[in-house]
Design a protein around this motif. Structure first.
Motif, mmCIF file in Angstrom:
data_model
loop_
_atom_site.group_PDB
_atom_site.id
_atom_site.type_symbol
_atom_site.label_atom_id
_atom_site.label_comp_id
_atom_site.label_asym_id
_atom_site.label_seq_id
_atom_site.Cartn_x
_atom_site.Cartn_y
_atom_site.Cartn_z
ATOM 1 N N ALA A 43 24.350 44.919 31.148
ATOM 2 C CA ALA A 43 25.356 44.182 32.029
ATOM 3 C C ALA A 43 26.801 43.868 31.298
ATOM 4 O O ALA A 43 27.795 43.946 31.687
ATOM 5 N N GLN B 211 21.849 34.056 32.829
ATOM 6 C CA GLN B 211 21.021 33.901 31.444
ATOM 7 C C GLN B 211 21.160 34.982 30.592
ATOM 8 O O GLN B 211 21.380 36.135 31.175
ATOM 9 N N GLY C 154 19.890 38.307 28.780
ATOM 10 C CA GLY C 154 18.924 39.229 28.918
ATOM 11 C C GLY C 154 18.066 39.374 27.682
ATOM 12 O O GLY C 154 18.402 38.719 26.507
ATOM 13 N N GLY D 2 27.851 33.794 33.235
ATOM 14 C CA GLY D 2 26.653 34.701 33.751
ATOM 15 C C GLY D 2 25.586 33.935 34.037
ATOM 16 O O GLY D 2 25.284 32.587 34.171
ATOM 17 N N GLU E 266 20.457 40.204 24.693
ATOM 18 C CA GLU E 266 21.153 38.796 24.355
ATOM 19 C C GLU E 266 20.212 37.867 23.544
ATOM 20 O O GLU E 266 20.548 37.255 22.398
ATOM 21 N N PRO F 70 25.901 36.282 23.920
ATOM 22 C CA PRO F 70 25.869 36.773 25.529
ATOM 23 C C PRO F 70 26.535 38.024 25.895
ATOM 24 O O PRO F 70 27.414 38.301 25.086
ATOM 25 N N PHE F 71 26.200 38.882 26.917
ATOM 26 C CA PHE F 71 26.629 39.975 27.347
ATOM 27 C C PHE F 71 26.682 41.041 26.343
ATOM 28 O O PHE F 71 27.990 41.455 26.067
ATOM 29 N N ASN G 156 26.727 31.755 29.638
ATOM 30 C CA ASN G 156 25.636 31.679 30.568
ATOM 31 C C ASN G 156 25.298 30.339 31.313
ATOM 32 O O ASN G 156 25.546 29.210 30.626
#
Ligand code: URA
Length: 488
Positions: free
Chosen positions: A352, A336, A338, A334, A341, A347-348, A374
């Motif tokens: 999203a 970066q 958010g 991905g 996260e 991550p993720f 990411n």
């Protein structure tokens, strides 16, 4: 006078062979001379002209080996000293070799003038090699195979071949060249080659990474520790002209007392010592133990947490490393982390991530089998009231963070790497992709894997029109289905 013609200025093997032959033939130091053949560096093995004897045969070399053994420490010392620029370096080492037969412990007699001289030169060479690790700056270039990195460097001694393997280990997945007035080193991702001397105008002068180095140096510069003499010793002015960040030094020095006061109130971060060297290579690589390339995913995770490679760590809660099984055949990259996260350290896991999870399921891919990561490991954002608004990372930040993504790719060796959006595409392919045009098609990677581009799931979240959203979602799932087929 007995003469040996060496293949190049750094032809250690040629010198060794000739020196042994001279020693065995009883050619004293005053009667031995070593000359370097014009040009052709890298030719191995010397040519000898021995008075009253034939050129030694290969079998003769064996006999020399058997009848006159020298300590390994002498060979190591000679290997270093020969990289020194002093004209008489071959003679000095031959003088020592000559004396070694009658004084086998000579190398330990540090008060001996020749020994002390050789040790000092070896130390100077070693220092030049460490400086090279610290001060080489690659600049971006392009050729018909895509992105490449080129550095111009002027080492005070002939340390290019000795030091090039360091850059090979550090920048394994990049194609790069280091050009010097003595010769050039080329790494194509698989093989190292050495070539002829170069001139400064053969390397690019500026690129977009320049601004990154300046930001990075300004952010890591610690005014409270400013010792002008030490700094000048470490970063001798001769190096400054090729360092983009050096342009900032006078200004930073002038501003240091003001910044010191501001820093007093700020608690200092305490990064993991081993990874502090890996993540700030330009400041720490001058030390001999600086090659802390991560050797496991756990080390990557540890390093990401301590990362200071760019200023983004300052405003983020934590670095977010990738997660998933080591044997994953698919890596999803991905942009970066958010907001969510950044707080969760995974991550993720926000909105999203939810879109991604459902789409993966519909395409028949189990997220538990996927390594998800990411391009940039810290959340870049700006405050808006109580909210933290996402900001797209720039090329310098992506480049700085490739250290970690490249390590993840090297350790996992996934069959397929799926890049979500343009930032991930830049990090994976090393060039800015046209996502809408290139999406859905397999792209060959230099490490033998296959990359694919598609849109970022947050693009689907942003589309206001429900029909357009449904259509974009279908295309996204189609891309994931192609990925599944590529995974085999
Ligand atoms: N968007 C990304 O690109 N990565 C995440 O981890 C979350 C949102």
């Amino acid at each position: 006078m007995a003469t040996a013609t060496l293949g190049g200025e750094t032809d250690f093997d040629g010198w060794r062979k000739a020196a042994r032959a001279f020693r065995l033939a009883g050619v004293g130091p005053a009667d031995a001379q070593f000359v370097v053949a014009g040009g052709a560096s890298g030719v191995q093995g010397g040519l000898f002209d021995l008075p009253g004897s034939d050129r030694p045969r290969e079998s003769g070399d064996e006999r020399i080996e058997n009848t006159f053994a020298v300590p390994a420490s002498f060979v190591d010392l000679a290997r270093e000293v020969i990289l020194h620029r002093a004209e008489d370096r071959f003679d000095l080492m031959y003088r020592l070799l000559w004396r070694l037969r009658d004084e086998p412990d000579l190398i330990r007699v540090v008060s001996d003038r020749d020994v002390a001289d050789a040790m000092e030169r070896a130390k100077t060479v070693s220092r030049a090699s460490h400086k090279m690790k610290a001060f080489v700056r690659f600049r971006q270039a392009h050729d018909d195979r895509g992105e490449a990195w080129v550095a111009w460097f002027e080492p005070p001694h002939r340390v290019l071949e000795k030091t090039a393997p360091f850059f090979q280990r550090r920048f394994t997945t990049m194609r790069w060249s280091i050009l010097t007035p003595d010769g050039s080193a080329f790494w194509d991702g698989e093989n190292m080659r050495f070539g002829p001397p170069a001139t400064r105008d053969m390397a690019p002068a500026e690129d977009e990474i320049e601004a990154f180095w300046k930001t990075y140096y300004a952010s890591t510069f610690n005014p409270a520790r400013l010792k002008v003499k030490t700094m000048q010793g470490e970063m001798a002015k001769t190096y400054w002209k090729n360092l983009p960040e050096a342009a900032l030094i006078p200004e930073l020095v002038a501003a240091s007392s003001v910044r010191t006061e501001a820093m007093v109130a700020t608690p200092a971060p305490s990064p993991n010592a081993r990874f502090a060297r890996a993540v700030a290579p330009d400041l720490h690589a001058a030390r001999p133990d600086a090659q802390a390339v991560p050797e496991s995913l756990a080390e990557v995770a540890e390093g990401v947490k301590a990362c200071r490679r760019c200023p983004l760590y300052r405003d983020a809660t934590q670095g977010v490393c990738g997660e998933g099984p080591k044997q994953a055949r698919l890596m999803i990259v991905g942009e970066q982390p958010g907001d969510q996260e950044d707080l969760a350290g995974r991550p993720f896991v926000g909105p999203a991530g939810a879109v991604l999870d459902v789409a993966l399921e519909e395409a028949g891919i189990d997220r538990a089998d996927v390594y998800v990561t990411n391009a940039v490991k810290h959340f870049k954002h700006e405050p808006r009231g109580k909210r933290r608004l996402h900001k797209t990372p720039d090329a310098g930040e992506v480049q700085a963070c490739r250290w970690w993504l490249d390590a993840e790719r090297r350790l996992l060796k996934p069959k397929v790497v799926l890049a979500l959006g343009a930032t991930a595409g830049l990090a994976v392919l090393g060039r800015k992709p046209a996502v809408m045009r290139e999406r859905g098609a397999p792209l060959a990677l230099t490490d033998g894997g296959t990359a694919m581009l598609t849109v970022h799931p947050s693009y689907l979240l942003r589309l206001p029109d429900p029909a357009a959203k449904a259509q974009a979602r279908r295309l996204f799932i189609d891309d994931l289905a192609t990925v599944r087929a590529l995974m085999g």
